[in-house]
Design an enzyme around this catalytic site. Structure first.
Site, PDB file in Angstrom:
ATOM      1  N   GLU A 117      37.484  57.585  49.177  1.00 18.77           N
ATOM      2  CA  GLU A 117      36.127  57.153  48.838  1.00 18.77           C
ATOM      3  C   GLU A 117      36.215  55.824  48.122  1.00 18.77           C
ATOM      4  O   GLU A 117      37.243  55.499  47.528  1.00 18.77           O
ATOM      5  CB  GLU A 117      35.497  58.137  47.837  1.00 18.77           C
ATOM      6  CG  GLU A 117      34.941  59.373  48.442  1.00 18.77           C
ATOM      7  CD  GLU A 117      34.628  60.404  47.364  1.00 18.77           C
ATOM      8  OE1 GLU A 117      34.193  60.030  46.258  1.00 18.77           O
ATOM      9  OE2 GLU A 117      34.846  61.573  47.643  1.00 18.77           O
ATOM     10  N   LYS A 119      35.582  53.446  45.011  1.00 15.53           N
ATOM     11  CA  LYS A 119      35.427  53.681  43.567  1.00 15.53           C
ATOM     12  C   LYS A 119      34.337  52.733  43.076  1.00 15.53           C
ATOM     13  O   LYS A 119      34.551  51.531  42.959  1.00 15.53           O
ATOM     14  CB  LYS A 119      36.745  53.445  42.837  1.00 15.53           C
ATOM     15  CG  LYS A 119      36.671  53.829  41.365  1.00 15.53           C
ATOM     16  CD  LYS A 119      38.051  53.780  40.725  1.00 15.53           C
ATOM     17  CE  LYS A 119      38.043  54.272  39.293  1.00 15.53           C
ATOM     18  NZ  LYS A 119      37.066  53.672  38.423  1.00 15.53           N
ATOM     19  N   ASP A 121      31.710  50.836  40.783  1.00 15.62           N
ATOM     20  CA  ASP A 121      31.841  50.324  39.416  1.00 15.62           C
ATOM     21  C   ASP A 121      30.499  50.434  38.704  1.00 15.62           C
ATOM     22  O   ASP A 121      29.716  49.489  38.667  1.00 15.62           O
ATOM     23  CB  ASP A 121      32.324  48.867  39.465  1.00 15.62           C
ATOM     24  CG  ASP A 121      32.969  48.460  38.156  1.00 15.62           C
ATOM     25  OD1 ASP A 121      33.141  49.338  37.287  1.00 15.62           O
ATOM     26  OD2 ASP A 121      33.308  47.274  38.012  1.00 15.62           O
ATOM     27  N   TYR A 228      29.225  61.878  44.382  1.00 14.17           N
ATOM     28  CA  TYR A 228      30.576  61.992  44.936  1.00 14.17           C
ATOM     29  C   TYR A 228      31.330  63.253  44.524  1.00 14.17           C
ATOM     30  O   TYR A 228      32.482  63.430  44.869  1.00 14.17           O
ATOM     31  CB  TYR A 228      31.423  60.762  44.616  1.00 14.17           C
ATOM     32  CG  TYR A 228      31.457  60.348  43.155  1.00 14.17           C
ATOM     33  CD1 TYR A 228      31.972  61.163  42.169  1.00 14.17           C
ATOM     34  CD2 TYR A 228      30.964  59.095  42.792  1.00 14.17           C
ATOM     35  CE1 TYR A 228      31.999  60.779  40.855  1.00 14.17           C
ATOM     36  CE2 TYR A 228      30.983  58.695  41.471  1.00 14.17           C
ATOM     37  CZ  TYR A 228      31.510  59.538  40.504  1.00 14.17           C
ATOM     38  OH  TYR A 228      31.529  59.144  39.196  1.00 14.17           O
ATOM     39  N   LYS A 320      43.523  51.141  42.083  1.00 18.60           N
ATOM     40  CA  LYS A 320      42.730  50.034  41.539  1.00 18.60           C
ATOM     41  C   LYS A 320      42.938  48.769  42.374  1.00 18.60           C
ATOM     42  O   LYS A 320      44.076  48.389  42.668  1.00 18.60           O
ATOM     43  CB  LYS A 320      43.154  49.746  40.093  1.00 18.60           C
ATOM     44  CG  LYS A 320      42.880  50.911  39.153  1.00 18.60           C
ATOM     45  CD  LYS A 320      41.398  51.058  38.876  1.00 18.60           C
ATOM     46  CE  LYS A 320      41.109  50.667  37.534  1.00 18.60           C
ATOM     47  NZ  LYS A 320      40.121  50.663  36.724  1.00 18.60           N
ATOM     48  N   CYS A 414      33.116   7.834  28.055  1.00 19.26           N
ATOM     49  CA  CYS A 414      33.854   8.247  29.252  1.00 19.26           C
ATOM     50  C   CYS A 414      35.340   8.383  28.902  1.00 19.26           C
ATOM     51  O   CYS A 414      35.943   7.433  28.390  1.00 19.26           O
ATOM     52  CB  CYS A 414      33.672   7.210  30.369  1.00 19.26           C
ATOM     53  SG  CYS A 414      34.750   7.515  31.780  1.00 19.26           S
ATOM     54  N   CYS A 417      37.270   5.423  31.177  1.00 21.13           N
ATOM     55  CA  CYS A 417      37.135   3.982  30.955  1.00 21.13           C
ATOM     56  C   CYS A 417      36.580   3.645  29.569  1.00 21.13           C
ATOM     57  O   CYS A 417      36.537   2.480  29.183  1.00 21.13           O
ATOM     58  CB  CYS A 417      36.261   3.346  32.038  1.00 21.13           C
ATOM     59  SG  CYS A 417      34.522   3.818  31.908  1.00 21.13           S
ATOM     60  N   CYS A 432      28.991   8.620  33.778  1.00 20.72           N
ATOM     61  CA  CYS A 432      29.620   7.365  33.389  1.00 20.72           C
ATOM     62  C   CYS A 432      28.974   6.333  34.304  1.00 20.72           C
ATOM     63  O   CYS A 432      29.017   6.468  35.529  1.00 20.72           O
ATOM     64  CB  CYS A 432      31.128   7.422  33.649  1.00 20.72           C
ATOM     65  SG  CYS A 432      31.894   5.795  33.649  1.00 20.72           S
ATOM     66  N   CYS A 437      34.655   2.141  36.771  1.00 18.90           N
ATOM     67  CA  CYS A 437      35.470   3.121  36.021  1.00 18.90           C
ATOM     68  C   CYS A 437      36.557   3.667  36.944  1.00 18.90           C
ATOM     69  O   CYS A 437      36.251   4.155  38.039  1.00 18.90           O
ATOM     70  CB  CYS A 437      34.576   4.248  35.523  1.00 18.90           C
ATOM     71  SG  CYS A 437      35.496   5.690  34.944  1.00 18.90           S
TER      72      CYS A 437
HETATM   73  S1  IVH Z   1      35.691  61.364  41.095  1.00 20.69           S
HETATM   74  C1  IVH Z   1      37.357  64.527  38.362  1.00 20.69           C
HETATM   75  N1  IVH Z   1      34.888  59.540  42.775  1.00 20.69           N
HETATM   76  O1  IVH Z   1      35.633  56.425  38.185  1.00 20.69           O
HETATM   77  C2  IVH Z   1      37.072  63.359  39.242  1.00 20.69           C
HETATM   78  N2  IVH Z   1      34.933  58.995  40.470  1.00 20.69           N
HETATM   79  O2  IVH Z   1      37.956  56.136  36.455  1.00 20.69           O
HETATM   80  C3  IVH Z   1      35.862  62.673  38.825  1.00 20.69           C
HETATM   81  N3  IVH Z   1      34.133  56.732  39.991  1.00 20.69           N
HETATM   82  O3  IVH Z   1      34.673  58.772  35.791  1.00 20.69           O
HETATM   83  C4  IVH Z   1      35.689  61.362  39.363  1.00 20.69           C
HETATM   84  N4  IVH Z   1      33.665  56.159  42.042  1.00 20.69           N
HETATM   85  O4  IVH Z   1      32.859  57.194  36.823  1.00 20.69           O
HETATM   86  C5  IVH Z   1      35.134  59.829  41.501  1.00 20.69           C
HETATM   87  N5  IVH Z   1      34.147  58.027  44.393  1.00 20.69           N
HETATM   88  C6  IVH Z   1      34.388  58.331  43.102  1.00 20.69           C
HETATM   89  C7  IVH Z   1      34.147  57.413  42.064  1.00 20.69           C
HETATM   90  C8  IVH Z   1      34.455  57.781  40.762  1.00 20.69           C
HETATM   91  C9  IVH Z   1      33.654  55.773  40.785  1.00 20.69           C
HETATM   92  C10 IVH Z   1      34.285  56.581  38.528  1.00 20.69           C
HETATM   93  C11 IVH Z   1      33.767  57.744  37.731  1.00 20.69           C
HETATM   94  C12 IVH Z   1      34.969  58.238  37.012  1.00 20.69           C
HETATM   95  C13 IVH Z   1      35.804  57.003  36.919  1.00 20.69           C
HETATM   96  C14 IVH Z   1      37.239  57.299  36.645  1.00 20.69           C
END
Ligand code: IVH
Length: 679
Positions: A117, A119, A121, A228, A320, A414, A417, A432, A437
């Site tokens: 999935e 991640k 932000d 998720y 990450k 400047c 110059c 300038c 220059c």
């Molecule tokens: S699962 C026990 N799935 O990342 C597992 N977390 O660094 C619970 N996050 O606290 C998290 N996308 O805020 C999961 N597809 C995803 C996510 C995700 C973002 C965040 C979430 C979590 C943090 C951990």
């Protein structure tokens, strides 16, 4: 007894714990992190490594366990039915593979199926539905106790107040509240117009918006949500619940929750690795920020078997992506002088690897920008670089500002110059105004020799600097009267490099008129306008003879361009320059549309890209124009066709995206002959 602590380790561990606690609190409880996530992660990794090497010194301290921050007392507390855990991180593919290896070994060498999935932000929340109705929404808090943000979450249009039929009597859904990039840009645009302080990034803005005391404020912030994960589920809603995570996602979607459609189930871990790499390459195509890929074991029974540590589940890991924000030391703020005299402040920094490349300098744009950001030499600063976007200094880390630092002031003179710098009241830029220059001269010569203009090898920044400093050049016409004998005496100039330089200069006399006009930096004349002028007037003499009206009559050119071009051509200094170029043999003539070539491309816009085997790009453009067509520099919806030679990268992609026909050389020849596009 464990090992004795290494000298200094205790002090560093304590310092790191203090830092982690401090930044953890800023991030989770106050939503105002001072340092980027990547820097925070680096502190946590260093702390863990030191603790691992010195087990005697390990104490259990929940505020440094990395699960989250303590709650602030502004919202009611919510004790999570099941703890909201964090995720362990993998910072490279080896760590990711090592995790899969550990999981597989624990399962007795039978690799499970995986779900990847994105991640997201944003910030984690838990939504509690009872009998299909949203009854509570809570932040993660410290993982055990979060904050009641129900009223605020209820304003998020993505979050259904009621689930579709078939929901179990109790369902806790975990997911991420985030702000899309477009919503963030729009919010900042509106704030900028209202002269309000703008927000730094979507994540902090989402977090701050969700934790408003007044839900009416949250409602104005255009937040979104991705589901998720499932927390507590009680009772049976009359249908069997899923047994796998991928299925769970679909089930959540069927219940009416927003589920991201980029989750994939894969059985071979090599495919997981390939997927992660692919996500990395496409992260900027998304309208929301991601900072990684979460890989989860699919089978829920196997998840159960693997279990969790206090901090994180063993069945999932966050891979990450390389950070797009880092901190580094701002060594100095310098001012560069551009070819038009513009004095631009820029940050010189300790090199830092961010957004896929090493960054040591970044423009600060103008005096106001430096003022707004209040970055000062000596500060630790946050640097942001997202992919191909130019690096940006986001702001200072105030907690690390050296004592006694004072705001930076724009120089009055400047730096090249020494003449006074001028800032027109109400304008952002500072200039300038001394045309001679050396800073300006260097910029003009570099532009003249650049690839898009006269394309003369051997006129890089350092060399131009040398030639100007040695007094060999004061303007672009001096390219053709360079004292090569003197240059041969300079350090680093062998016989071959002087000959190469001389040959490159000679070759540049052959460049088409459009390139020359672009190289002269006539205000408002970019490559496209330069080509249009060349086609319309044929030669320097033709353009000199043209009136403002005649220039304005050229299709696509307006009064601003016409006045600018006419003014430039009749300025005494420029007339002298053009004369010197002409007597140095730089006097190209454009191929004008002639009557004996049928004007089969009338009304068509044909873009040329890449290297054609049969003819040069300029030649191809000339052939198009000679037949009454236009040959703009970029692909748009108005483009009739793209002629793509070898290596036509971004234009080719754009044409395919817009459905613009792409022609190879054979099809192009046919087009020139007949004016017909292949069907
Ligand atoms: S699962 C026990 N799935 O990342 C597992 N977390 O660094 C619970 N996050 O606290 C998290 N996308 O805020 C999961 N597809 C995803 C996510 C995700 C973002 C965040 C979430 C979590 C943090 C951990």
């Amino acid at each position: 007894m464990g090992t004795r602590p290494v000298e200094g380790a205790l002090a560093r561990i304590e310092q790191l714990r203090e830092l982690v606690r401090y930044h953890n609190e800023l991030y989770h409880a106050l939503d105002s992190p001072e340092i980027p996530d990547a820097d925070f992660d680096a502190l946590v990794v260093e702390l863990r490594d030191l603790e691992a090497a010195n087990p005697d010194l390990v104490v259990t301290d929940p505020s440094v366990s990395g699960v989250g921050g303590p709650t602030l007392n502004t919202f009611d507390e919510v004790v999570h039915a099941l703890p909201m855990r964090s995720l362990d991180n993998a910072f490279d593919l080896d760590e990711l593979r090592a995790w899969a290896g550990r999981v597989t070994r624990r399962l007795g060498a039978v690799p499970p199926a995986w779900v990847c999935e994105l991640k997201f932000d944003g910030l984690a929340v838990s939504l509690r539905y009872e009998n299909g109705r949203l009854v509570q929404a809570a932040t993660r808090g410290d993982g055990r106790v979060g904050e009641d943000v129900t009223a605020n979450v209820a304003t998020i249009s993505d979050v259904p107040a009621e689930l579709a039929s078939g929901a179990p009597p109790v369902l806790e859904v975990r997911g991420e509240v985030y702000m899309s990039k477009s919503a963030f840009a729009e919010l900042n645009r509106v704030r900028m117009e209202a002269d309000d302080k703008t927000f730094v990034n979507p994540r902090n803005t989402a977090a701050g918006s969700l934790r408003q005391k007044d839900p009416a404020v949250t409602a104005t912030r255009d937040l979104s949500f991705w589901a998720y994960q499932v927390g507590e589920v009680a009772g049976d809603g009359g249908r069997s619940e899923p047994t796998g995570h991928h299925e769970t996602l679909r089930w959540l979607g069927d219940l009416g929750l927003p589920v991201n459609d980029r989750a994939v189930r894969l059985t071979d871990f090599d495919d997981v690795v390939a997927h992660v790499i692919a996500v990395e390459g496409s992260r900027h195509d998304l309208d929301y920020e991601i900072d990684g890929v979460v890989v989860k074991v699919d089978d829920l029974a196997i998840q159960e078997e693997l279990g969790s540590t206090a901090r994180a589940p063993r069945w999932a890991i966050a891979y990450k992506l390389p950070p797009e924000e880092r901190t580094t030391r701002l060594l100095d703020i310098e001012v560069s002088i551009g070819p038009g005299g513009q004095a631009t402040p820029f940050a010189r920094m300790e090199p830092v690897f961010v957004g896929g490349s090493t960054v040591a300098a970044a423009t600060l744009h103008n005096a106001d920008q430096v003022g707004v950001k209040d970055v000062r030499p000596g500060d630790m600063v946050v640097v942001r670089k997202a992919g191909d976007v130019i690096p940006e200094v986001v702001g200072p880390v105030l907690s690390e500002r050296p004592e006694g630092s004072v705001p930076w002031v724009f120089p009055t003179d400047c730096p090249v110059c020494g003449s006074p710098l001028l800032r027109i009241e109400g304008e952002a830029a500072t200039f300038c105004v001394d045309n001679a220059c050396p800073g300006q001269v260097r910029g003009r010569i570099e532009h003249f020799a650049s690839r898009g203009a006269m394309d003369i090898d051997g006129f890089g920044e350092a060399r131009v600097d040398l030639f100007v400093t040695e007094g060999l050049m004061v303007d672009v016409a001096d390219v053709y009267s360079l004292n090569l004998d003197r240059i041969a005496g300079f350090e680093g100039f062998g016989e071959t490099s002087v000959r190469n330089l001389s040959d490159a200069i000679d070759r540049s006399r052959e460049r088409p008129l459009g390139r020359l006009l672009f190289g002269l930096r006539i205000p408002h004349v970019g490559t496209t306008v330069a080509d249009q002028l060349a086609q319309a007037f044929g030669s320097l003499a033709g353009l000199e003879a043209a009136t403002v009206d005649q220039i304005e009559a050229v299709e696509g050119l307006g009064p601003v361009i016409a006045t600018s071009v006419h003014g430039w051509m009749h300025d005494d200094h420029n007339m002298g320059l053009v004369e010197r170029l002409r007597s140095a043999g730089v006097d190209p003539q454009a191929v004008l549309p002639t009557s004996d070539v049928p004007r089969v491309l009338e009304g068509m816009a044909i873009v040329v890209t890449g290297t054609l085997a049969g003819m040069g790009r300029d030649e191809a453009k000339a052939a198009i124009i000679a037949r009454g067509g236009r040959s703009p520099g970029s692909v748009s919806v108005k483009t009739s066709a793209l002629v793509a030679g070898e290596g036509g990268g971004s234009k080719l992609a754009r044409a395919e995206e817009l459905g613009v026909p792409v022609l190879d050389e054979a099809a192009f020849s046919l087009l020139l002959e007949t004016g017909r596009l292949p069907t």
